[in-house]
Design an enzyme around this catalytic site. Structure first.
Site, short mmCIF file in Angstrom:
data_model
loop_
_atom_site.label_atom_id
_atom_site.label_comp_id
_atom_site.label_asym_id
_atom_site.label_seq_id
_atom_site.Cartn_x
_atom_site.Cartn_y
_atom_site.Cartn_z
N ARG A 88 59.46 -26.93 -89.35
CA ARG A 88 60.08 -26.03 -90.33
C ARG A 88 61.07 -25.10 -89.62
O ARG A 88 62.11 -24.75 -90.16
CB ARG A 88 59.02 -25.23 -91.09
CG ARG A 88 58.17 -26.08 -92.02
CD ARG A 88 57.17 -25.25 -92.80
NE ARG A 88 56.33 -26.07 -93.66
CZ ARG A 88 55.15 -26.58 -93.30
NH1 ARG A 88 54.66 -26.36 -92.09
NH2 ARG A 88 54.45 -27.31 -94.16
N ASP A 148 49.67 -24.56 -100.27
CA ASP A 148 48.71 -24.88 -99.19
C ASP A 148 47.27 -24.85 -99.72
O ASP A 148 46.44 -25.68 -99.35
CB ASP A 148 48.89 -23.90 -98.03
CG ASP A 148 50.25 -24.05 -97.35
OD1 ASP A 148 50.76 -25.17 -97.30
OD2 ASP A 148 50.80 -23.03 -96.88
N ARG A 151 46.53 -27.94 -101.74
CA ARG A 151 46.23 -29.09 -100.86
C ARG A 151 44.79 -28.99 -100.34
O ARG A 151 44.03 -29.97 -100.37
CB ARG A 151 47.21 -29.09 -99.66
CG ARG A 151 48.60 -29.50 -100.07
CD ARG A 151 49.59 -29.42 -98.92
NE ARG A 151 50.87 -29.98 -99.35
CZ ARG A 151 52.04 -29.67 -98.81
NH1 ARG A 151 52.12 -28.83 -97.81
NH2 ARG A 151 53.15 -30.24 -99.26
N HIS A 175 53.14 -20.22 -93.25
CA HIS A 175 53.25 -21.59 -93.75
C HIS A 175 53.68 -22.45 -92.57
O HIS A 175 54.86 -22.70 -92.35
CB HIS A 175 54.30 -21.62 -94.88
CG HIS A 175 54.45 -22.97 -95.51
ND1 HIS A 175 53.41 -23.65 -96.08
CD2 HIS A 175 55.55 -23.75 -95.69
CE1 HIS A 175 53.86 -24.79 -96.58
NE2 HIS A 175 55.15 -24.88 -96.35
P1 A3D Z 1 66.79 -31.04 -101.42
O1 A3D Z 1 66.29 -32.07 -102.34
O2 A3D Z 1 67.68 -31.45 -100.28
O3 A3D Z 1 67.55 -29.93 -102.29
C1 A3D Z 1 68.19 -28.83 -101.75
C2 A3D Z 1 69.31 -28.47 -102.70
O4 A3D Z 1 69.91 -27.23 -102.26
C3 A3D Z 1 70.45 -29.50 -102.76
O5 A3D Z 1 70.65 -29.91 -104.10
C4 A3D Z 1 71.65 -28.76 -102.21
O6 A3D Z 1 72.88 -29.15 -102.80
C5 A3D Z 1 71.29 -27.32 -102.57
N1 A3D Z 1 72.04 -26.33 -101.82
C6 A3D Z 1 72.37 -26.31 -100.52
N2 A3D Z 1 73.09 -25.21 -100.23
C7 A3D Z 1 73.19 -24.50 -101.37
C8 A3D Z 1 73.78 -23.26 -101.71
N3 A3D Z 1 74.42 -22.52 -100.81
N4 A3D Z 1 73.70 -22.84 -103.00
C9 A3D Z 1 73.05 -23.57 -103.94
N5 A3D Z 1 72.47 -24.76 -103.67
C10 A3D Z 1 72.53 -25.21 -102.40
O7 A3D Z 1 65.57 -30.25 -100.75
P2 A3D Z 1 64.16 -29.92 -101.45
O8 A3D Z 1 64.42 -29.51 -102.84
O9 A3D Z 1 63.21 -31.00 -101.16
O10 A3D Z 1 63.72 -28.66 -100.58
C11 A3D Z 1 64.38 -27.43 -100.72
C12 A3D Z 1 63.82 -26.41 -99.72
O11 A3D Z 1 62.48 -26.09 -100.07
C13 A3D Z 1 63.77 -26.90 -98.27
O12 A3D Z 1 64.15 -25.86 -97.38
C14 A3D Z 1 62.33 -27.26 -98.08
O13 A3D Z 1 61.93 -27.21 -96.73
C15 A3D Z 1 61.67 -26.17 -98.89
N6 A3D Z 1 60.29 -26.44 -99.27
C16 A3D Z 1 59.40 -25.43 -99.07
C17 A3D Z 1 58.08 -25.61 -99.40
C18 A3D Z 1 57.10 -24.51 -99.18
O14 A3D Z 1 55.92 -24.69 -99.39
C19 A3D Z 1 57.55 -23.22 -98.70
C20 A3D Z 1 57.64 -26.84 -99.92
C21 A3D Z 1 58.57 -27.84 -100.14
C22 A3D Z 1 59.92 -27.64 -99.81
#
Ligand code: A3D
Length: 308
Positions: A88, A148, A151, A175
């Protein structure tokens, strides 16, 4: 009055959160992303489920923060997700810039909102949002503990052979690999899990919970978990819009609670319409305190790395 929820980042987690928010009837949903067409297309598709799912609230996709104006809740999911071989922390440099810009824009249009941050590494990203927004600590919250703990509860329920809703168990701390799935307090309808499972089996489940994210990343290969992360953010948002006083583990800014100050950490909080109403403090054992302090050290390193 109907509530308004903006979700920034229309990727896997954001779109899934939008889906859960609509199904749970939280209010009008705005899905926002930098990529043109993606939030519009996903929102239009979701909105058209209204006649089948029986809802009448709005779902709008946008690239313009003006459409997010006067949101009650803004959920930030924008940013890069992990791929196999990545920690992460590897996401930090890129995501800090993204979360900074999303927060700046969001708070300009919704100065009274509660911010729920999901982007990883979450404890550093929620700190980024807190610093950039200038909001009081009750209105900036990170999502990780609900996921978490879900899970942990799932693995325990499966091992014991009971319904997961009857398993009460909480994960505190960072996390990341140092997260603290609490064994002493975990129970099934009040019965301690230590009466139901061997120490060896519990240790396996604790380890699997700590590695819960990477287990999914290694299956998917192209990204990370999103169904339960999206739902977990919505679970928090629902507690806030309904002022339900749910006690949920969230990344909250600790200021003396548990003897820790000046960082975001996964702790049990009461969620109401102002966000975090209070952190629920309780006595930890020496071993639990040591484990929590390892989380604090790791979060503080991440916070320093944000440069804020
Ligand atoms: P993903 O499906 O790649 O989606 C990310 C989205 O963010 C994309 O559609 C991008 O276009 C958009 N984006 C990028 N830059 C910008 C911006 N400046 N303004 C607006 N939109 C933007 O990723 P995801 O949806 O799978 O994950 C998103 C984030 O959540 C990641 O950092 C993951 O690591 C995080 N995440 C955290 C957890 C926790 O439990 C904390 C769990 C799962 C995912």
């Amino acid at each position: 009055m109907r509530k308004k929820i903006t979700i920034i980042g229309a990727g896997n987690v954001g779109a899934t959160a939008a889906h859960w928010a609509v199904v749970r009837g939280l209010g009008d949903v705005v899905l926002l992303d930098v990529v043109e067409g993606v939030p519009q297309g996903k929102a239009l598709d979701l909105w058209q489920s209204g006649p089948v799912e029986n809802f009448a609230w709005g779902v709008k996709g946008s690239n313009d923060y003006a459409d997010s104006a006067d949101s009650d809740i803004v959920i930030i999911t924008a940013g890069l997700a992990r791929k196999p071989g990545m920690s992460r922390d590897d996401l930090l440099a890129k995501n800090v810039a993204i979360v900074k810009s999303c927060t700046e824009e969001a708070v300009k249009f919704s100065p009274d909102c509660v911010l729920i941050v999901v982007t990883n590494p979450i404890d550093a990203m929620v700190y980024t949002s807190y610093k950039v927004s200038g909001f009081p600590r009750n209105r900036v919250i990170g999502m990780a503990g609900v996921l978490d703990s879900a899970r942990y509860r799932t693995f325990l329920a499966d091992a014991i052979g009971v319904a997961p809703t009857d398993v009460n168990a909480m994960v505190m701390g960072i996390h990341g690999d140092n997260m603290l799935p609490l064994v002493r307090l975990a129970n099934v309808a009040g019965i301690p899990i230590t009466d139901l499972l061997s120490e060896e089996r519990i240790n396996e489940i604790v380890k699997r919970t700590q590695m819960g994210g990477i287990e999914i990343v290694n299956h998917l290969k192209t990204g990370s978990a999103f169904y339960t992360p999206g739902l977990s953010a919505v679970e928090m948002a629902e507690a806030i819009v309904k002022d339900s006083k749910r006690v949920l583990p969230c990344a909250a800014y600790v200021d003396g609670e548990f003897g820790i100050s000046g960082c975001f950490l996964g702790v049990p909080v009461v969620l109401g319409d102002k966000g975090v109403e209070r952190i629920v403090e309780f006595e930890l054992t020496g071993e639990e305190k040591t484990a929590l302090n390892e989380s604090v050290a790791a979060v503080q390193n991440q916070m320093t790395a944000t440069g804020l």
